[in-house]
Design a protein around this motif. Structure first.
Motif, PDB file in Angstrom:
ATOM      1  N   VAL A 129      65.032  68.614 -67.729  1.00 21.13           N
ATOM      2  CA  VAL A 129      65.061  67.388 -68.095  1.00 21.13           C
ATOM      3  C   VAL A 129      63.658  66.684 -67.378  1.00 21.13           C
ATOM      4  N   VAL A 130      62.816  65.965 -68.341  1.00 17.55           N
ATOM      5  CA  VAL A 130      61.856  65.095 -67.630  1.00 17.55           C
ATOM      6  C   VAL A 130      61.912  63.799 -68.086  1.00 17.55           C
ATOM      7  N   LEU A 131      62.162  62.681 -67.330  1.00 19.79           N
ATOM      8  CA  LEU A 131      62.236  61.521 -67.629  1.00 19.79           C
ATOM      9  C   LEU A 131      61.257  60.442 -67.029  1.00 19.79           C
ATOM     10  N   ARG A 132      60.619  59.747 -67.788  1.00 20.12           N
ATOM     11  CA  ARG A 132      59.441  58.805 -67.489  1.00 20.12           C
ATOM     12  C   ARG A 132      60.075  57.394 -68.160  1.00 20.12           C
ATOM     13  N   SER A 133      59.140  56.441 -67.639  1.00 20.09           N
ATOM     14  CA  SER A 133      59.658  55.067 -67.918  1.00 20.09           C
ATOM     15  C   SER A 133      58.416  54.604 -68.659  1.00 20.09           C
ATOM     16  N   GLU A 134      58.549  53.371 -69.718  1.00 18.43           N
ATOM     17  CA  GLU A 134      57.563  52.966 -70.522  1.00 18.43           C
ATOM     18  C   GLU A 134      56.774  52.083 -69.608  1.00 18.43           C
ATOM     19  N   SER A 135      57.453  51.366 -68.467  1.00 18.55           N
ATOM     20  CA  SER A 135      56.632  50.633 -67.434  1.00 18.55           C
ATOM     21  C   SER A 135      57.551  50.529 -66.276  1.00 18.55           C
ATOM     22  N   PRO A 136      57.067  50.021 -65.115  1.00 14.97           N
ATOM     23  CA  PRO A 136      57.910  49.932 -63.873  1.00 14.97           C
ATOM     24  C   PRO A 136      59.254  48.892 -64.113  1.00 14.97           C
ATOM     25  N   ALA A 137      59.054  48.036 -64.929  1.00 15.68           N
ATOM     26  CA  ALA A 137      60.098  47.085 -65.268  1.00 15.68           C
ATOM     27  C   ALA A 137      61.118  47.459 -66.275  1.00 15.68           C
ATOM     28  N   SER A 138      60.933  48.707 -67.144  1.00 14.18           N
ATOM     29  CA  SER A 138      61.650  49.122 -68.147  1.00 14.18           C
ATOM     30  C   SER A 138      62.955  49.437 -67.631  1.00 14.18           C
ATOM     31  N   VAL A 139      63.200  49.937 -66.384  1.00 13.17           N
ATOM     32  CA  VAL A 139      64.725  50.316 -65.935  1.00 13.17           C
ATOM     33  C   VAL A 139      65.004  49.210 -65.001  1.00 13.17           C
ATOM     34  N   PRO A 140      66.019  48.381 -65.495  1.00 11.41           N
ATOM     35  CA  PRO A 140      66.394  47.305 -64.523  1.00 11.41           C
ATOM     36  C   PRO A 140      67.299  47.672 -63.254  1.00 11.41           C
ATOM     37  N   PRO A 141      67.091  47.022 -62.069  1.00 14.24           N
ATOM     38  CA  PRO A 141      67.955  47.407 -60.912  1.00 14.24           C
ATOM     39  C   PRO A 141      69.517  47.577 -61.259  1.00 14.24           C
ATOM     40  N   GLY A 142      69.937  48.641 -60.762  1.00 14.85           N
ATOM     41  CA  GLY A 142      71.561  48.866 -60.665  1.00 14.85           C
ATOM     42  C   GLY A 142      71.534  50.046 -61.533  1.00 14.85           C
ATOM     43  N   MET A 143      70.439  50.258 -62.449  1.00 17.25           N
ATOM     44  CA  MET A 143      70.757  51.575 -63.447  1.00 17.25           C
ATOM     45  C   MET A 143      70.693  52.774 -62.481  1.00 17.25           C
ATOM     46  N   VAL A 144      71.406  53.944 -63.101  1.00 18.10           N
ATOM     47  CA  VAL A 144      71.510  55.112 -62.299  1.00 18.10           C
ATOM     48  C   VAL A 144      71.695  56.135 -63.299  1.00 18.10           C
ATOM     49  N   ILE A 145      71.113  57.492 -62.666  1.00 19.88           N
ATOM     50  CA  ILE A 145      71.073  58.748 -63.570  1.00 19.88           C
ATOM     51  C   ILE A 145      72.245  59.567 -63.046  1.00 19.88           C
ATOM     52  N   GLU A 146      73.181  60.165 -63.548  1.00 23.16           N
ATOM     53  CA  GLU A 146      74.145  60.799 -63.260  1.00 23.16           C
ATOM     54  C   GLU A 146      74.332  62.216 -63.579  1.00 23.16           C
ATOM     55  N   LEU A 147      74.419  63.304 -62.719  1.00 27.21           N
ATOM     56  CA  LEU A 147      74.778  64.560 -63.098  1.00 27.21           C
ATOM     57  C   LEU A 147      76.382  64.870 -62.665  1.00 27.21           C
ATOM     58  N   ALA A 148      77.069  65.736 -63.748  1.00 27.49           N
ATOM     59  CA  ALA A 148      78.508  65.768 -63.694  1.00 27.49           C
ATOM     60  C   ALA A 148      79.195  64.635 -63.862  1.00 27.49           C
ATOM     61  N   SER A 149      78.811  63.706 -64.356  1.00 28.76           N
ATOM     62  CA  SER A 149      79.439  62.234 -64.448  1.00 28.76           C
ATOM     63  C   SER A 149      80.447  62.406 -65.388  1.00 28.76           C
ATOM     64  N   ARG A 150      81.779  61.576 -65.042  1.00 26.06           N
ATOM     65  CA  ARG A 150      82.674  61.327 -65.877  1.00 26.06           C
ATOM     66  C   ARG A 150      82.633  59.846 -66.566  1.00 26.06           C
ATOM     67  N   ARG A 151      81.364  59.214 -66.297  1.00 21.86           N
ATOM     68  CA  ARG A 151      81.204  58.010 -67.143  1.00 21.86           C
ATOM     69  C   ARG A 151      80.481  58.277 -68.324  1.00 21.86           C
ATOM     70  N   GLY A 152      79.999  57.302 -69.078  1.00 17.97           N
ATOM     71  CA  GLY A 152      79.210  57.596 -70.181  1.00 17.97           C
ATOM     72  C   GLY A 152      79.983  58.156 -71.574  1.00 17.97           C
ATOM     73  N   TYR A 153      79.157  58.381 -72.374  1.00 20.95           N
ATOM     74  CA  TYR A 153      79.826  58.958 -73.499  1.00 20.95           C
ATOM     75  C   TYR A 153      80.318  60.319 -72.989  1.00 20.95           C
ATOM     76  N   GLY A 154      81.740  60.668 -73.651  1.00 24.89           N
ATOM     77  CA  GLY A 154      82.408  61.858 -73.394  1.00 24.89           C
ATOM     78  C   GLY A 154      83.065  61.486 -72.209  1.00 24.89           C
ATOM     79  N   PHE A 155      83.368  60.577 -71.840  1.00 19.17           N
ATOM     80  CA  PHE A 155      84.074  60.110 -70.578  1.00 19.17           C
ATOM     81  C   PHE A 155      85.733  60.637 -70.369  1.00 19.17           C
ATOM     82  N   TRP A 156      86.222  60.981 -71.521  1.00 23.45           N
ATOM     83  CA  TRP A 156      87.349  61.430 -71.549  1.00 23.45           C
ATOM     84  C   TRP A 156      87.679  62.917 -71.249  1.00 23.45           C
ATOM     85  N   GLN A 157      86.560  63.473 -71.148  1.00 26.56           N
ATOM     86  CA  GLN A 157      86.553  64.905 -70.600  1.00 26.56           C
ATOM     87  C   GLN A 157      86.964  65.291 -69.496  1.00 26.56           C
ATOM     88  N   ARG A 158      87.758  66.272 -68.925  1.00 27.61           N
ATOM     89  CA  ARG A 158      88.529  66.391 -67.771  1.00 27.61           C
ATOM     90  C   ARG A 158      87.613  67.424 -66.766  1.00 27.61           C
TER      91      ARG A 158
END
Length: 481
Positions: free
Chosen positions: A398-427
């Motif tokens: 996976v390669v991630l870029r942003s349109e501009s430095p301000a495109s990603v507001p403070p507080g946003m995160v990237i998570e690996l092995a996350s139990r949040r987001g879509y599919g959060f019900w998986q164990r």
């Protein structure tokens, strides 16, 4: 209830292109069929003026037919397929034509499953058929009798659907998205375009689907070799705070209690619709199913130069039985995820925001070998989400870029092995041997059950793999902190 009225406004009739012959109000029943020899255009098309004539030629092979421009109402049908294109090697030019489909037809033939259980206004079952330019829309807001309703259904091979516009309406309960389920029970859907088994090598080119009903815009079930190019999908959004102000109606009568998990909106412990979140009133923009429901797997699909706005998931290839390719496409303001990927999928030169749900989600721990190159669009001003990207599975790149430095507001995160987001019900959520290049300002969190990560990031990487497992995470914490 006042908030809901905005979402229930009837669609305005499409104005016929200047210079076209107006036939507003024309129906199958009140236009006598011309018994004279058919007229032919200079380019060799048979020119017809009634839907009865179109139906006759639709079952014929080797013809070129042009329907006179204007608006036609489909108020009768021989069965669940209202107009059947069953011939082969034929070309139908419906540019300048608007077909208005009486929603009562989706109730007239019962709810028994039948051969395939599908109601469809236009059914293209022949081979090597080209259909150009028609606008097709629902007439009326009453729902069909079951969920397998759609305006266009394609099961023939080497079919070309070009420059077609679809406008859906007529689903129930309307105005709540998937808060009360996605099938069965009270849900009656109206879908846009389906490509289904045994179709092969179908092309959807330059089409537009405007979803004003619960359902999918463009979806593939058991077909192989489908190409979707230069096409556009849009839906409507509604804040949950607007729903919660209702003083009567469907949600009010049910004490604002959800059914299921809301497919992108978290379900609090009390089961009630949460405040401060956003709903799409439809389902997915472009969606692959694993098969047709009868065991015929969906083959590889290619999606090029497409845009999806304000749907549940934007482009969802993650459930397909084969690796799919998405190139130069964009998903914006989708409430579950912009792009949903799975095994062997390729996402190249694509763009998405994370205003209401993660821009990219690889939610399935069993998925592997996906490759994604994504630019993050402006994600400021959103609601109910702080998850930029979620990655589970193994051997993804996976390669991630942003349109501009301000495109990603403070507080946003990237998570690996996350139990949040879509599919959060998986164990059993895992991320193994993930290669991630993060050029955005969002930090990367390595959650428990992340193993052998290969992360290069311009932002901090936080290793939480030694922390206690988050199995006990409440579903109410699905979005936000």
């Amino acid at each position: 209830m006042n908030g809901l009225r905005t979402w229930l406004r009837p669609l305005a009739l499409l104005v016929v292109t200047a210079g076209a012959v107006a036939v507003w109000g024309r129906t199958d029943a009140n236009v006598a069929r011309d018994t004279a020899a058919p007229a032919r255009s200079k380019d060799g098309f048979i020119v017809v003026q009634t839907l009865d004539d179109l139906r006759q030629y639709a079952t014929t092979s080797g013809v070129k037919v042009r329907l006179q421009p204007g608006a036609y109402q489909i108020r009768k049908a021989p069965g669940r397929k209202f107009i059947e294109f069953s011939g082969s090697d034929s070309h139908f030019d419906l540019r300048g034509v608007t077909l208005q489909v009486d929603n009562d037809l989706f109730r007239q033939f019962g709810s028994a499953a039948g051969p395939d259980g599908i109601y469809a206004a236009l059914n293209l079952s022949g081979s090597r058929i080209t259909l150009d330019g028609v606008t097709i829309e629902n007439l009326g807001t009453e729902p069909g009798i079951q969920s397998r309703n759609k305006l266009v259904n394609i099961t023939g091979s080497n079919v070309v659907l070009r420059d077609v516009t679809v406008r859906t309406s007529g689903s129930s309960p309307w105005g709540y998205g998937s808060l009360f389920g996605i099938s069965g029970g009270p849900v009656r859907k109206m879908n846009g375009i389906r490509v289904g088994y045994p179709a092969q090598n179908v092309q959807i080119l330059g089409c537009r689907v405007h979803m004003r009903a619960m359902g999918h815009a463009i979806f593939v079930q058991g077909a192989r070799g489908t190409l979707i190019r230069d096409s556009h999908v849009d839906g409507l959004l509604r804040p949950t705070n607007d729903i919660l102000t209702e003083t009567s109606g469907y949600a009010f009568d049910r004490n604002f209690e959800m059914i299921g998990n809301g497919e992108g909106v978290y379900r609090p412990a009390d089961g009630r619709i949460p405040p401060n979140d956003m709903m799409s009133l439809s389902e997915d923009g472009i969606r692959m199913y694993p098969d047709d429901g009868q065991g015929h797997p969906t083959g590889p699909t290619r999606i090029e130069n497409c845009t999806v706005l304000r749907m549940r998931r934007g482009i969802c290839t993650g459930l397909s039985a084969a690796g799919d390719t998405v190139v130069n496409s964009e998903a914006r303001e989708c409430i579950a995820t912009g792009f949903n990927l799975g095994t062997d999928d390729l996402l190249k030169n694509c763009r998405a925001d994370a205003k209401y749900g993660e821009a990219l989600c690889l939610p399935y721990s069993g998925s592997r070998n996906a490759r994604a190159d994504l630019t993050i669009l402006d994600s400021r001003g959103g609601m109910g989400n702080d998850l930029l990207v979620k990655i589970t599975g193994s051997d993804h790149d996976v390669v991630l870029r942003s349109e501009s430095p301000a495109s990603v507001p403070p507080g946003m995160v990237i998570e690996l092995a996350s139990r949040r987001g879509y599919g959060f019900w998986q164990r059993d959520v895992r991320a193994e041997n993930i290669r991630l290049v993060n050029e955005t300002s969002a930090p990367v969190l390595l959650k428990p059950n992340t193993t052998r990560p290969r992360v290069t990031s311009r932002s901090p990487v936080r290793d939480e793999t030694k922390l206690l497992s988050t199995d006990a995470l409440s579903v109410g914490q699905r979005r936000g902190s």
